[in-house]
Design a protein around this motif. Structure first.
Motif, PDB file in Angstrom:
ATOM      1  N   LYS A   1      14.433   3.711  -2.701  1.00  0.00           N
ATOM      2  CA  LYS A   1      13.961   4.821  -3.640  1.00  0.00           C
ATOM      3  C   LYS A   1      12.497   5.665  -3.161  1.00  0.00           C
ATOM      4  O   LYS A   1      12.309   6.611  -3.256  1.00  0.00           O
ATOM      5  N   TYR A   2      11.682   4.799  -2.561  1.00  0.00           N
ATOM      6  CA  TYR A   2      10.501   5.221  -1.953  1.00  0.00           C
ATOM      7  C   TYR A   2      10.457   5.516  -0.376  1.00  0.00           C
ATOM      8  O   TYR A   2       9.503   5.706   0.316  1.00  0.00           O
ATOM      9  N   ASN A   3      11.846   5.779  -0.160  1.00  0.00           N
ATOM     10  CA  ASN A   3      11.967   6.045   1.220  1.00  0.00           C
ATOM     11  C   ASN A   3      11.235   5.052   2.301  1.00  0.00           C
ATOM     12  O   ASN A   3      10.652   5.523   3.200  1.00  0.00           O
ATOM     13  N   LEU A   4      11.323   3.735   2.116  1.00  0.00           N
ATOM     14  CA  LEU A   4      10.481   2.894   2.846  1.00  0.00           C
ATOM     15  C   LEU A   4      11.433   2.054   4.171  1.00  0.00           C
ATOM     16  O   LEU A   4      11.049   1.436   4.864  1.00  0.00           O
ATOM     17  N   LEU A   5      12.571   2.093   3.525  1.00  0.00           N
ATOM     18  CA  LEU A   5      13.610   1.181   4.465  1.00  0.00           C
ATOM     19  C   LEU A   5      13.544   1.442   6.083  1.00  0.00           C
ATOM     20  O   LEU A   5      13.432   0.336   6.601  1.00  0.00           O
ATOM     21  N   SER A   6      13.352   2.395   6.098  1.00  0.00           N
ATOM     22  CA  SER A   6      13.407   2.940   7.824  1.00  0.00           C
ATOM     23  C   SER A   6      12.047   2.322   8.491  1.00  0.00           C
ATOM     24  O   SER A   6      12.003   2.287   9.879  1.00  0.00           O
ATOM     25  N   ILE A   7      10.998   2.194   7.775  1.00  0.00           N
ATOM     26  CA  ILE A   7       9.591   1.835   8.328  1.00  0.00           C
ATOM     27  C   ILE A   7       9.152   0.341   8.077  1.00  0.00           C
ATOM     28  O   ILE A   7       8.133   0.143   8.192  1.00  0.00           O
ATOM     29  N   LEU A   8      10.190  -0.413   7.582  1.00  0.00           N
ATOM     30  CA  LEU A   8       9.742  -1.778   6.958  1.00  0.00           C
ATOM     31  C   LEU A   8       9.562  -2.622   8.522  1.00  0.00           C
ATOM     32  O   LEU A   8      10.224  -2.502   9.324  1.00  0.00           O
ATOM     33  N   PRO A   9       8.621  -3.421   8.205  1.00  0.00           N
ATOM     34  CA  PRO A   9       8.195  -4.558   9.603  1.00  0.00           C
ATOM     35  C   PRO A   9       9.717  -5.283   9.574  1.00  0.00           C
ATOM     36  O   PRO A   9      10.178  -5.732   8.629  1.00  0.00           O
ATOM     37  N   ARG A  10       9.699  -5.585  10.739  1.00  0.00           N
ATOM     38  CA  ARG A  10      11.048  -6.535  11.072  1.00  0.00           C
ATOM     39  C   ARG A  10      11.043  -8.014  10.170  1.00  0.00           C
ATOM     40  O   ARG A  10      12.090  -8.132   9.971  1.00  0.00           O
ATOM     41  N   SER A  11       9.733  -8.607  10.192  1.00  0.00           N
ATOM     42  CA  SER A  11       9.633  -9.605   9.383  1.00  0.00           C
ATOM     43  C   SER A  11      10.009  -9.496   7.985  1.00  0.00           C
ATOM     44  O   SER A  11      10.463 -10.424   7.401  1.00  0.00           O
ATOM     45  N   VAL A  12       9.739  -8.370   7.284  1.00  0.00           N
ATOM     46  CA  VAL A  12       9.954  -8.109   5.912  1.00  0.00           C
ATOM     47  C   VAL A  12      11.635  -7.872   5.671  1.00  0.00           C
ATOM     48  O   VAL A  12      12.227  -8.535   4.777  1.00  0.00           O
TER      49      VAL A  12
ATOM     50  N   LYS B   1       0.855  -1.413   0.089  1.00  0.00           N
ATOM     51  CA  LYS B   1       0.055  -0.064  -0.010  1.00  0.00           C
ATOM     52  C   LYS B   1       1.115   1.254   0.041  1.00  0.00           C
ATOM     53  O   LYS B   1       0.623   2.229  -0.874  1.00  0.00           O
ATOM     54  N   LEU B   2       1.823   1.295   0.744  1.00  0.00           N
ATOM     55  CA  LEU B   2       2.749   2.410   0.927  1.00  0.00           C
ATOM     56  C   LEU B   2       3.636   2.583  -0.629  1.00  0.00           C
ATOM     57  O   LEU B   2       3.661   3.797  -0.865  1.00  0.00           O
ATOM     58  N   LEU B   3       3.883   1.584  -0.964  1.00  0.00           N
ATOM     59  CA  LEU B   3       4.607   1.587  -2.457  1.00  0.00           C
ATOM     60  C   LEU B   3       3.857   2.340  -3.355  1.00  0.00           C
ATOM     61  O   LEU B   3       4.026   3.058  -4.231  1.00  0.00           O
ATOM     62  N   ALA B   4       2.512   1.738  -3.450  1.00  0.00           N
ATOM     63  CA  ALA B   4       1.424   2.099  -4.396  1.00  0.00           C
ATOM     64  C   ALA B   4       1.193   3.536  -4.404  1.00  0.00           C
ATOM     65  O   ALA B   4       0.920   4.514  -5.217  1.00  0.00           O
ATOM     66  N   SER B   5       0.989   3.940  -2.803  1.00  0.00           N
ATOM     67  CA  SER B   5       0.673   5.545  -2.752  1.00  0.00           C
ATOM     68  C   SER B   5       1.805   6.564  -2.970  1.00  0.00           C
ATOM     69  O   SER B   5       1.490   7.577  -3.114  1.00  0.00           O
ATOM     70  N   ARG B   6       2.932   5.847  -3.106  1.00  0.00           N
ATOM     71  CA  ARG B   6       4.201   6.728  -3.431  1.00  0.00           C
ATOM     72  C   ARG B   6       4.511   6.578  -4.824  1.00  0.00           C
ATOM     73  O   ARG B   6       5.504   7.099  -5.046  1.00  0.00           O
ATOM     74  N   GLY B   7       3.746   5.962  -5.512  1.00  0.00           N
ATOM     75  CA  GLY B   7       3.785   6.096  -6.950  1.00  0.00           C
ATOM     76  C   GLY B   7       4.574   5.275  -7.797  1.00  0.00           C
ATOM     77  O   GLY B   7       5.140   5.263  -8.849  1.00  0.00           O
ATOM     78  N   ALA B   8       4.765   3.990  -6.957  1.00  0.00           N
ATOM     79  CA  ALA B   8       5.489   3.035  -7.377  1.00  0.00           C
ATOM     80  C   ALA B   8       4.984   2.393  -8.775  1.00  0.00           C
ATOM     81  O   ALA B   8       3.691   2.166  -8.773  1.00  0.00           O
ATOM     82  N   THR B   9       5.819   2.108  -9.683  1.00  0.00           N
ATOM     83  CA  THR B   9       5.155   1.374 -10.930  1.00  0.00           C
ATOM     84  C   THR B   9       4.845  -0.069 -10.670  1.00  0.00           C
ATOM     85  O   THR B   9       5.141  -0.564  -9.577  1.00  0.00           O
TER      86      THR B   9
END
Ligand SMILES: Nc1ncnc2c1ncn2[C@@H]1O[C@H](COP(=O)(O)OP(=O)(O)OP(=O)(O)O)[C@@H](O)[C@H]1O
Ligand SMILES: O=C(O)[C@H](O)CO
Length: 519
Positions: free
Chosen positions: A257-268, A184-192
């Motif tokens: 690229k979509y600035n998600l590394l710092s908020i990734l769930p631990r499991s991911v 969802k985060l990726l989609a909302s940040r415009g990922a292809t």
């Protein structure tokens, strides 16, 4: 079911451009409807040893057939497959959108429903196109079925757009909610869709070839309806039967690229780092045959065929039209001006050179894969005057939503094209536009444009003026992304393309029809 094409019996000259446009759209969709598509794709031969023939391959069948499927168009595909396979089909499970059976029933599309006592179990899920518990249940039944197969079995896999959300199988310890959060985060940040599905593959047991691995040593035959530009089988529905070469490093790049590394769930993080230490999964996919059986190009080819029958000089521009709607609208508007200048018999001249130059520049900026306008423009320039012209294209544009109106990318495109043409009327091209009848049509082949009940809309160079006479200001509607409201009001909805749900999806289609006005 899309009603039979109207007007086929009438003479093309007595039909309006709108009737022609509608006929082309319906024909294009008709060729990628589940039943005709499946019947073209596979044949059960019963002379001698029974075998299922798909393209150049023959699969021996002896009541050893299993079927799984996931995607928005898969119910109709399964119904058609069941009819073809008869008693050879032992068992099946399909994961399809929430509410689809009621919808198809209501629309009178019984042929897309499974027969009573069908051997195929249907699970509806992924409400609002998001993976949920029901889709998870379907995915685990599909996995169980695949894992239970032997080398004597054949697994038929039906795949269509929307399949990713309908086949969630997060790699432990990832939870469904965690995976959904990332996508969802990726989609909302415009990922292809390529980026999105690359991540989905890395976090799933079944995507990225996982289903094919689960089914080994059974033979796997995957029939794919493409809803992605270029038909990349590893991306459509995240390629559950296609070898995936995605590396964890590639995933990290996308997440960075979509600035998600710092908020990734631990499991991911855990799953991604374990795939870094074990990057190479099994690469032998010789038990798998992936075939694209329906695509935007196929639909466009059929429309071309029909347009030629109606007497049009026809050209398919591209099946890969993408980019922001307003820029694509400018491209179409300039193409229309160029054709009007040509059909009005204006051989050479600074005006045409200028439109040509603008067109080539815009096309280069848009970076539409494979679109080369140089030859088409030359051919158009050489056309005898008064010739009817049909330009066809397809793909998927994007809309940067700014307002809170109701609309879809096709209706917004049709309205933008009308506005561009209206503006062009004030330029030197205005005279030539006035000498031609023009129809621009854009529609989603699934019959639903954004969250509206229309598939799309059609427009022309006179729309803005006519709307003004009804007190409707096109620019105001556009600035609020309110194309559906506009088209519903304008001429009582006469310019809306209303097909109802079609049961298929090969993205969007545009048709431009131009003929010189009788003088
Ligand atoms: N008010 C609006 N005006 C224009 N476009 C809109 C509007 N609201 C949503 N959209 C567009 O509609 C699309 C979302 O609708 P939909 O759920 O049909 O998309 P999708 O799942 O990508 O479509 P498809 O199933 O046809 O591939 C997005 O492209 C979005 O930008
Ligand atoms: O399901 C998906 O991943 C999209 O529809 C693209 O195929």
């Amino acid at each position: 079911m899309i009603p039979a094409c109207r007007g086929q019996a009438s003479h093309p000259r007595s039909m309006s451009l709108w009737e022609h446009g509608l006929h082309l759209f319906r024909s294009a969709v008709g060729v990628v409807l589940p039943a005709p598509m499946l019947r073209r794709a596979m044949v059960l031969k019963t002379d001698g040893c029974p075998r299922l023939v798909v393209r150049d391959r023959a699969f021996p069948v002896r009541r050893n057939l299993y079927l799984v499927g996931f995607g928005k168009a898969v119910l109709g595909m399964a119904a058609a497959a069941e009819e073809i396979l008869g008693d050879h089909l032992i068992q099946g499970v399909v994961s399809v959108p929430h509410g689809i059976r009621a919808c198809l029933q209501q629309a009178g599309m019984e042929e897309m429903l499974l027969k009573p006592h069908s051997r195929i179990q249907v699970i509806e899920g992924a409400k609002h196109n998001l993976p949920d518990r029901e889709a998870l249940r379907a995915a685990s039944m599909i996995r169980e079925l695949a894992e239970g197969l032997t080398a004597d079995d054949l697994l038929l896999v039906l795949v269509s757009g929307g399949g990713s959300a309908l086949l969630p199988a997060p790699t432990p310890p990832i939870l469904l909610e965690e995976k959904e959060k990332v996508t969802k985060l990726l989609a909302s940040r415009g990922a292809t869709i390529q980026e999105l599905n690359t991540i989905r593959k890395a976090l799933s047991l079944l995507k990225g070839g996982g289903l094919a691995r689960a089914a080994y040593p059974a033979q796997v035959l995957s029939l794919i309806l493409s809803d992605v530009i270029g038909n990349p089988v590893d991306i459509i529905a995240s390629g559950p039967t296609v070898y995936s070469s995605t590396s964890a490093q590639g995933c990290l790049q996308i997440l960075t690229k979509y600035n998600l590394l710092s908020i990734l769930p631990r499991s991911v993080e855990t799953v991604l780092s374990s795939s870094i230490s074990d990057p190479s999964g099994p690469k032998d996919y010789s038990h798998v045959y992936n075939v694209v059986i329906g695509s935007n190009s196929l639909a466009l080819e059929e429309a071309k065929h029909q347009a030629e029958d109606l007497g049009y000089w026809t050209l398919i521009l591209s099946a890969a039209v993408c980019g922001e709607v307003s820029r694509v609208a400018r491209l179409y508007s300039q193409l229309i001006q160029f054709v009007c200048l040509s059909t009005a018999g204006l051989g050479e001249g600074p005006l045409r050179d200028q439109v040509r130059g603008d067109l080539l520049k815009l096309a280069a900026e848009l970076e539409i894969p494979g679109l080369n306008l140089v030859d088409p423009l030359k051919a158009l320039q050489g056309l005898e005057s008064e010739r009817w012209v049909c330009l066809l294209a397809g793909g998927e544009t994007t809309v940067q939503l700014q307002g809170n109106g109701k609309g879809g990318r096709n209706q917004e495109l049709a309205l933008q094209v009308a506005l561009e043409l209206h503006r062009a009327k004030a330029t030197g091209a205005g005279y030539f536009l006035g000498r031609c009848e023009v129809l621009f049509l854009s529609g989603g082949t699934d019959g639903q444009d954004g969250p509206t009940e229309a598939a799309g809309a059609f427009s022309s160079q006179d729309l803005v003026d006519k709307a003004a006479q009804e007190g409707l200001d096109v620019e105001t509607f556009l600035s609020n992304n309110d194309s559906y409201t506009f088209f519903s009001k304008f001429r009582n909805g006469h310019h809306l393309l209303l097909t109802g749900l079609t049961g298929t999806n090969v993205m969007d289609i545009q048709a431009i029809l131009i003929r010189a006005r009788d003088r």
